[in-house]
Design a protein around this motif. Structure first.
Motif, mmCIF file in Angstrom:
data_model
loop_
_atom_site.group_PDB
_atom_site.id
_atom_site.type_symbol
_atom_site.label_atom_id
_atom_site.label_comp_id
_atom_site.label_asym_id
_atom_site.label_seq_id
_atom_site.Cartn_x
_atom_site.Cartn_y
_atom_site.Cartn_z
ATOM 1 N N TRP A 69 -45.198 97.170 15.891
ATOM 2 C CA TRP A 69 -44.306 97.514 16.993
ATOM 3 C C TRP A 69 -43.523 98.771 16.630
ATOM 4 O O TRP A 69 -42.949 98.868 15.556
ATOM 5 N N ASP A 94 -40.161 89.216 35.633
ATOM 6 C CA ASP A 94 -41.534 88.850 35.978
ATOM 7 C C ASP A 94 -41.632 87.336 35.834
ATOM 8 O O ASP A 94 -41.924 86.820 34.763
ATOM 9 N N LYS A 97 -44.728 85.647 34.147
ATOM 10 C CA LYS A 97 -45.026 85.768 32.718
ATOM 11 C C LYS A 97 -43.925 85.220 31.826
ATOM 12 O O LYS A 97 -44.194 84.754 30.731
ATOM 13 N N PHE A 98 -42.685 85.317 32.273
ATOM 14 C CA PHE A 98 -41.558 84.981 31.414
ATOM 15 C C PHE A 98 -40.744 83.839 32.001
ATOM 16 O O PHE A 98 -40.716 83.641 33.211
ATOM 17 N N GLY A 108 -39.278 85.617 26.638
ATOM 18 C CA GLY A 108 -40.725 85.745 26.466
ATOM 19 C C GLY A 108 -41.098 87.204 26.282
ATOM 20 O O GLY A 108 -40.281 88.104 26.497
ATOM 21 N N MET A 109 -42.327 87.412 25.866
ATOM 22 C CA MET A 109 -42.790 88.794 25.709
ATOM 23 C C MET A 109 -44.299 88.846 25.838
ATOM 24 O O MET A 109 -44.991 87.849 25.663
ATOM 25 N N ASP A 110 -44.779 90.035 26.151
ATOM 26 C CA ASP A 110 -46.209 90.315 26.192
ATOM 27 C C ASP A 110 -46.401 91.794 25.870
ATOM 28 O O ASP A 110 -45.432 92.520 25.627
ATOM 29 N N GLU A 111 -47.639 92.235 25.872
ATOM 30 C CA GLU A 111 -47.933 93.628 25.526
ATOM 31 C C GLU A 111 -47.292 94.616 26.504
ATOM 32 O O GLU A 111 -46.866 95.703 26.111
ATOM 33 N N THR A 112 -47.230 94.253 27.775
ATOM 34 C CA THR A 112 -46.607 95.149 28.761
ATOM 35 C C THR A 112 -45.140 95.372 28.427
ATOM 36 O O THR A 112 -44.659 96.507 28.401
#
Length: 193
Positions: A69, A94, A97-98, A108-112
């Motif tokens: 990261w 979002d 997703k979260f 939460g987290m993701d690649e975006t």
């Protein structure tokens, strides 16, 4: 008037613990992890409670913990459970997703999300990364509240992203109202009192 008993009395706020509410540790709760802490609750149900301490920072750089990261800054200490895991709080809305914790607060987290943070693509985005989390088994938190270890407060969005971590507990206590202000005169290590 019995000053000592009034001084040490923990008066409940009447607010029930729920997702998005805050736990404010009482100054007489001298636990190593939770002394003078403020916890935002991520989940509270009959099965247990999960939250993140929002006012304890580590010396661990995010890029050291996660070399892939390209994100500057230090990790916050979310609590003593699963300290090898990293969680994110942010205002990147979002719902698909979260987990929505409160208005403009997601977990939460993701690649975006990581890309948006790395490239500073959304100027209004606020975020924090936490190592570990805080957890209570069924009825454990309710018992601790009854024992005077915590008071519950409404969500205060400015504490999560806009208040320096060294001032969060004091600001949270101040916002509780005048009957709690004497807590601010009690040292973090009550043995010094």
């Amino acid at each position: 008037m019995d000053f000592r008993n009034n001084f040490m009395t923990i008066e409940p706020t009447g607010i029930e613990p729920a997702s998005g509410t805050l736990l404010i540790s009482t100054p007489f709760f001298n636990d190593t992890a939770f002394n003078h802490s403020v916890v935002v609750l991520l989940e509270h149900s009959s099965k247990g409670t999960v939250g993140l301490i929002i006012n304890k920072r580590t010396n661990i750089q995010i890029q050291v913990a996660k070399p892939s990261w390209n994100i500057p800054g230090k990790l916050s200490f979310g609590g003593p459970v699963l300290v090898d895991s990293i969680l994110a709080l942010h205002n990147f809305a979002d719902d698909d997703k979260f987990s929505k914790i409160n208005e403009n607060l997601y977990c939460g987290m993701d690649e975006t999300l990581l890309s948006v943070i790395e490239y500073d693509a959304i100027k209004t985005l606020k975020h924090r990364f936490f190592i570990g989390y805080s957890g209570w088994s069924e009825e454990q938190l309710n018992h601790e509240i009854e024992q005077g270890m915590w008071v519950v407060a409404d969500y205060m969005p400015e504490l999560i992203f806009d208040t320096h971590f060294t001032k969060i507990w004091q600001k949270a206590v101040w916002n509780l109202g005048e009957k709690y202000h004497h807590w601010l005169d009690i040292p973090e290590d009550i043995i010094l009192n």
